[in-house]
Scaffold this motif. Sequence first.
Motif, PDB file in Angstrom:
ATOM      1  N   GLU A   1       0.792  -1.302  -0.057  1.00  0.00           N
ATOM      2  CA  GLU A   1      -0.120   0.096  -0.010  1.00  0.00           C
ATOM      3  C   GLU A   1       0.852   1.091  -0.066  1.00  0.00           C
ATOM      4  O   GLU A   1       1.818   1.144   0.802  1.00  0.00           O
ATOM      5  CB  GLU A   1      -0.953   0.051   1.205  1.00  0.00           C
ATOM      6  CG  GLU A   1      -1.965   1.081   1.199  1.00  0.00           C
ATOM      7  CD  GLU A   1      -3.149   0.623   1.985  1.00  0.00           C
ATOM      8  OE1 GLU A   1      -3.048  -0.434   2.640  1.00  0.00           O
ATOM      9  OE2 GLU A   1      -4.165   1.506   2.009  1.00  0.00           O
TER      10      GLU A   1
ATOM     11  N   THR B   1      -1.935  -5.011   0.881  1.00  0.00           N
ATOM     12  CA  THR B   1      -3.546  -4.629   0.868  1.00  0.00           C
ATOM     13  C   THR B   1      -3.922  -5.401  -0.534  1.00  0.00           C
ATOM     14  O   THR B   1      -3.210  -5.789  -1.354  1.00  0.00           O
ATOM     15  CB  THR B   1      -3.926  -3.261   0.627  1.00  0.00           C
ATOM     16  OG1 THR B   1      -5.058  -3.218   0.087  1.00  0.00           O
ATOM     17  CG2 THR B   1      -3.029  -2.716  -0.549  1.00  0.00           C
TER      18      THR B   1
ATOM     19  N   ARG C   1      -6.748  -4.330  -1.826  1.00  0.00           N
ATOM     20  CA  ARG C   1      -7.462  -3.164  -2.273  1.00  0.00           C
ATOM     21  C   ARG C   1      -8.996  -3.155  -1.429  1.00  0.00           C
ATOM     22  O   ARG C   1      -9.964  -2.438  -1.843  1.00  0.00           O
ATOM     23  CB  ARG C   1      -7.637  -3.035  -3.559  1.00  0.00           C
ATOM     24  CG  ARG C   1      -6.497  -2.846  -4.610  1.00  0.00           C
ATOM     25  CD  ARG C   1      -6.722  -2.141  -5.857  1.00  0.00           C
ATOM     26  NE  ARG C   1      -5.506  -1.662  -6.571  1.00  0.00           N
ATOM     27  CZ  ARG C   1      -4.952  -2.337  -7.574  1.00  0.00           C
ATOM     28  NH1 ARG C   1      -5.625  -3.558  -8.227  1.00  0.00           N
ATOM     29  NH2 ARG C   1      -4.015  -2.046  -7.996  1.00  0.00           N
TER      30      ARG C   1
ATOM     31  N   SER D   1      -6.361  -4.495   4.652  1.00  0.00           N
ATOM     32  CA  SER D   1      -4.941  -4.483   4.523  1.00  0.00           C
ATOM     33  C   SER D   1      -4.333  -5.035   5.876  1.00  0.00           C
ATOM     34  O   SER D   1      -5.067  -4.719   7.071  1.00  0.00           O
ATOM     35  CB  SER D   1      -4.364  -3.188   4.287  1.00  0.00           C
ATOM     36  OG  SER D   1      -4.615  -1.988   4.980  1.00  0.00           O
TER      37      SER D   1
END
Lengths: 157, 665
Positions: A60, A77, A79, A82
């Motif tokens: 990230e 992560t 998305r 995380s």
Amino acid sequence: MTRKQKRLAIVVCGMAFIATAVILVMFALSSDITFFRTPSDLLAERPGPSTHIRLGGLVEPGTVVRGKGTQVSFDVTDRKHSVKVVYDGILPDLFRAGQGVVAEGNFPTGSDVFVADTVLAKHDEKYMPKEVVDELKKNGEWYGDTSTAGDARTAEK
Amino acid sequence: MIIELGHFALILALATTLIQATLPLLGARRRDAALMNVGPVAAVGTFALIAASFAALTSAYVRSDFSVLNVWQNSHSMMPLLYKFTGVWGNHEGSMMLWVLILAFFGALVAVFGRNLPHTLRANVLAVQGWIACAFLIFVLLTSNPFIRLYPAPLEGQDLNPILQDFGLAVHPPMLYLGYVGFSITFSFAIAALIDGRIDAAWARWVRPWALAAWTFLTLGIAMGSYWSYYELGWGGWWFWDPVENASFMPWLAGTALLHSALVMEKREALKIWTVLLAILTFSLSLLGTFLVRSGVLTSVHAFATDPRRGVFILGILILFIGGAFALFAWRAPTLRQGGLFSPISREGALVLNNLFLTTATATVLVGTLYPLALEALTGEKISVGPPFFNLTFAPLIVPLFVAVPFGPLLAWKRGDLLAAAERLYFAMGAALLVALAVVYFATGAPVLAALGIGLGVYLMIGALADLAMRSGLGRIDAGKTWHRFKGLPRSVFGTTLAHFGLGVSLIGIVCATAFSTEMITTMKPGDVKAVGGYEVRFDGMRSETGGGYRADVATFSALDGAGRVVSTVSSAKRFYFARQQPTTEAGIRTFGFSQLYISLGDPEDGGGRVVRLWWKSQVVMIWLGAVIMAAGGVVSLSDRRLRIGAPARRRSRTLARPVAEPGE
């Protein structure tokens, strides 16, 4: 010994070998394999401290913090969720924010921070670990095309 | 124009392989000499055409002709000439070209050197080679064509992956392929024998040199790959049980077994069916390796590109050849006449034991390599099987083999005397024990297992020499006669000794590098000194450098001895390649005896420091040195008179005349 006995001896010997190998393999497979997990998987089910896993995702952006000496922490992560990872060692050459990464390690007792003993990254600007790509695609979080070129690793003891 | 000619030559080569694959086979069935003689001509023609095609591709690389897609993707005009040249096989298409080139090369060798083979056998062998070449040429032409043009031609290429811009690329792939693909010859011989339904000691005599040559190249190829990844990737590992490494290691294990079983077959006409099976198995594992590496099912430094069509295509070839071979084996093997029997304690018995160990070890490696793929395909669960698995399964299977190795050559054919062999090894065992005790004594805190491992290595080395000593009568007859006998020993005996000796050397290297290496990750500023492996390492400073397509931060270090004198300087660098925007680590390595000081560079720290990784790799060079000695054993054995001048007919009549003995009754 007769011809038959000799043949039997060889067959029995061979069987013994196969049996030994099978036992060793079964034993090793029950203890020495590493499962691949995404941050979302880990949120759903947190493995115990004795379970060694491979955590895969993207680094990230904005979370890479270099600490004292060789310590570094970053978030991995998928998305959606995380996980914070700490690592003590030299990161692979191609470790970069926003790029794919696989960290191997575990969660110490009572900790939410993943302690990595190995960090694998790519060997090429286009590369992303295959597991990561598969997971991103499955979750509809895949935006770019890649081509595979290799994985670099740094192994830490 | 050259590119189009190359492309055309490759298509023509496909046509000649079709001829090579069919006409000689037909000729062998009809006993038609004219048709059978098409085989050698077609094989040499195929090789010439593929070589021309390969040369065309190479010229495009050397000229940096970026109108060729493949060159554009993998080359750069700024690269040194060596890398432009080796870059030809530094990508999927080019490496498949190298694969078929070497395959055709071996076919041509059989055609040229196979004059003393029975005509039908040679025809069949060349036909089988033709099938393989045909399948892979179709693969190259349909899915991995390196001759595709790009219009308009770009001005500059995308550069070769910096990791591959190294001398290792010039050696590792060709060596490995010479090994991998070399086993296609033994495979073709096995299939030809099954087609013929006839197999004898002479067959083993023809097969052994090919197996030996392939094995020798594979040994060097694997060792080179290991050393290359060790110094290039900058993480100091020499073997990771990575699926791609396993892919080359499995044919090596099976090939080693094949070498030994072919020996039994050649000398004693036993283990026929088993040897044929091993020949098939070895090449099947080579094909499997090609599939694993080239299809993109695995991610590694070797997987250049992923295109699902390629994976499916190679899988098809794999199933066709392996399935076909095993089906043929199941159908025809029962017709092969079984050979002589032997007592369990005998040279043959020892070689059978060797085969059992090696094939089971191969099987465990195979399971560890394929299990994750199978599990993912079946359940979707993604796992990885790492070094702990292999340490737990492979090591227990291979260590007893090491104990048995020196016994083998000391046992007589047919019926051996275990006690007498053990007596001859007393010296080796004693020396091993002494060394093990010395290790425990001097290296305080050394793991007992490591001491035993080193002892085992010493035992292997001296045990290998014991065979020479026994054969030359050392200590039993006077020195002059001993020397005379020693000189008169067949080269193959020296080959065996060297190979087994090399195994011991590698083992000691592996044990020491695992148990006695030290590692330190630290931050250093110029002037800082750290103690590593008996030396003091001083960080002298940083400088910048530019080279062909990259700029580098180079750190220089000095290694100081106990008295503070500079014994050596080491430079370690981090390079940044412009074209691919990719950094690489160039480790700094200095060799002291068999050990190495290994320094790799990390990131800069705030305040002028630099993260540095310092290793002391104890006796690590012995790992590869041992492999080189093993390969030297292969070369020496190949130069044996027995293999050079083929007198198979005489030999065959003799073995046939010998009554099949039934010892031990």
